[in-house]
Scaffold this motif. Structure first.
Motif, PDB file in Angstrom:
ATOM      1  N   GLY A   1       0.806  -1.224   0.000  1.00 11.18           N
ATOM      2  CA  GLY A   1       0.000   0.000   0.000  1.00 11.18           C
ATOM      3  C   GLY A   1       0.833   1.265   0.000  1.00 11.18           C
ATOM      4  N   VAL A   2       1.921   1.261   0.745  1.00 13.57           N
ATOM      5  CA  VAL A   2       2.810   2.421   0.780  1.00 13.57           C
ATOM      6  C   VAL A   2       3.527   2.573  -0.557  1.00 13.57           C
ATOM      7  N   MET A   3       4.039   1.467  -1.094  1.00 13.57           N
ATOM      8  CA  MET A   3       4.760   1.520  -2.374  1.00 13.57           C
ATOM      9  C   MET A   3       3.839   1.919  -3.532  1.00 13.57           C
ATOM     10  N   ALA A   4       2.551   1.658  -3.404  1.00 14.73           N
ATOM     11  CA  ALA A   4       1.596   2.041  -4.449  1.00 14.73           C
ATOM     12  C   ALA A   4       1.518   3.557  -4.603  1.00 14.73           C
ATOM     13  N   GLN A   5       1.929   4.276  -3.579  1.00 11.34           N
ATOM     14  CA  GLN A   5       1.849   5.741  -3.630  1.00 11.34           C
ATOM     15  C   GLN A   5       3.014   6.350  -4.404  1.00 11.34           C
ATOM     16  N   LEU A   6       4.023   5.558  -4.702  1.00  9.42           N
ATOM     17  CA  LEU A   6       5.125   6.022  -5.540  1.00  9.42           C
ATOM     18  C   LEU A   6       4.684   5.857  -6.986  1.00  9.42           C
ATOM     19  N   THR A   7       4.289   6.950  -7.629  1.00  2.33           N
ATOM     20  CA  THR A   7       3.696   6.838  -8.962  1.00  2.33           C
ATOM     21  C   THR A   7       4.319   7.802  -9.967  1.00  2.33           C
ATOM     22  N   ILE A   8       4.297   7.345 -11.207  1.00  2.00           N
ATOM     23  CA  ILE A   8       4.613   8.184 -12.356  1.00  2.00           C
ATOM     24  C   ILE A   8       3.359   8.149 -13.220  1.00  2.00           C
TER      25      ILE A   8
ATOM     26  N   GLY B   1       5.013   1.786  -7.576  1.00  2.00           N
ATOM     27  CA  GLY B   1       5.902   0.929  -6.805  1.00  2.00           C
ATOM     28  C   GLY B   1       5.240  -0.360  -6.358  1.00  2.00           C
ATOM     29  N   GLN B   2       3.955  -0.535  -6.684  1.00  2.00           N
ATOM     30  CA  GLN B   2       3.237  -1.752  -6.288  1.00  2.00           C
ATOM     31  C   GLN B   2       3.933  -3.004  -6.782  1.00  2.00           C
TER      32      GLN B   2
ATOM     33  N   SER C   1      -2.995   3.121  -5.844  1.00  2.00           N
ATOM     34  CA  SER C   1      -2.259   4.242  -6.399  1.00  2.00           C
ATOM     35  C   SER C   1      -3.031   5.550  -6.253  1.00  2.00           C
ATOM     36  N   GLY C   2      -2.326   6.604  -5.870  1.00  2.00           N
ATOM     37  CA  GLY C   2      -2.953   7.917  -5.716  1.00  2.00           C
ATOM     38  C   GLY C   2      -3.910   7.992  -4.540  1.00  2.00           C
ATOM     39  N   MET C   3      -3.671   7.176  -3.521  1.00  2.00           N
ATOM     40  CA  MET C   3      -4.531   7.121  -2.328  1.00  2.00           C
ATOM     41  C   MET C   3      -5.980   6.832  -2.703  1.00  2.00           C
ATOM     42  N   SER C   4      -6.183   6.000  -3.700  1.00  2.00           N
ATOM     43  CA  SER C   4      -7.536   5.643  -4.117  1.00  2.00           C
ATOM     44  C   SER C   4      -7.939   4.326  -3.471  1.00  2.00           C
TER      45      SER C   4
ATOM     46  N   GLY D   1      10.701  -0.362 -16.988  1.00  2.00           N
ATOM     47  CA  GLY D   1      10.548  -0.239 -15.535  1.00  2.00           C
ATOM     48  C   GLY D   1      10.315  -1.588 -14.883  1.00  2.00           C
ATOM     49  N   GLY D   2       9.610  -2.464 -15.569  1.00  2.00           N
ATOM     50  CA  GLY D   2       9.348  -3.798 -15.036  1.00  2.00           C
ATOM     51  C   GLY D   2      10.621  -4.600 -14.853  1.00  2.00           C
ATOM     52  N   PHE D   3      11.525  -4.514 -15.834  1.00  2.00           N
ATOM     53  CA  PHE D   3      12.793  -5.227 -15.707  1.00  2.00           C
ATOM     54  C   PHE D   3      13.641  -4.632 -14.573  1.00  2.00           C
ATOM     55  N   ILE D   4      13.609  -3.327 -14.440  1.00  2.00           N
ATOM     56  CA  ILE D   4      14.355  -2.675 -13.347  1.00  2.00           C
ATOM     57  C   ILE D   4      13.787  -3.105 -11.998  1.00  2.00           C
TER      58      ILE D   4
END
Length: 183
Positions: free
Chosen positions: A22-29, A38-39, A74-77, A156-159
């Motif tokens: 949940g926390v990592m989901a807030q890291l978004t582009i 970041g999910q 993502s986005g606190m949704s 990004g997925g490979f990274i």
């Protein structure tokens, strides 16, 4: 360590990973239809560290929290609208991806190389579910769904697969050495 204490420890670690997702989901582009988050890194860490059973349970707890209205997506949704919206396929895809990643490592080894393979497999499973879902929910052509739900996430997925494999194996080893994680 007693059996009940071991189970309690694993329940706590599993709940912790649901929160980490949940926390990592807030890291978004932000992107037009589906953001990069970041999910997926957190999902890879959960599978790499916890394995198939507890990793999948952590994802199910995360999805349940979001579905009932806790803003962990993502986005606190939150809510069923997110689960059944354009990004829902990615969320649903986390379940088989986590299970298969953990299962693969349990059947091979919890090594960096095997974790990398498992995380790449998990990335493709998540992208497959997300792309198919996006095609039907957003009423896109297969080409448009592929270009919106698959292609932008490959690099990004490979990274993230590399980071989840590297950090996951390192953290798992330390947790195991300190008897904070069941084998």
């Amino acid at each position: 360590m007693t059996d009940s204490r071991s189970k309690l420890q694993m329940m706590i670690v599993t709940a912790l990973f649901a929160a980490i997702i949940g926390v990592m989901a807030q890291l978004t582009i932000p992107l037009p239809l589906v953001p990069i988050t970041g999910q997926t890194l957190a999902i890879g860490l959960a599978a790499t560290i916890l394995g198939s059973r507890y990793g999948t349970i952590s994802v199910l707890v995360y999805l349940a929290m979001g579905a009932v209205g806790i803003p962990v997506f993502s986005g606190m949704s939150a809510g069923l609208g997110v689960v059944f919206g354009p990004t829902g396929g990615f969320l649903v895809g986390f379940i088989p991806a986590t299970f298969i990643m953990g299962y693969y490592m349990e059947r091979t080894s919890f090594s960096f190389g095997q974790a990398m393979i498992a995380n790449v497999i998990g990335m493709f499973i998540t992208l497959f579910f997300g792309t198919v879902w996006l095609k039907f929910i957003a009423e896109l052509s297969w080409t448009a769904a592929f270009m919106a739900g698959f292609v932008p996430f490959l690099i990004g997925g490979f990274i993230k697969a590399f980071l989840a494999a590297w950090a996951g194996i390192l953290i798992r080893g330390r947790l195991m050495a300190n008897r904070l994680l069941l084998a």
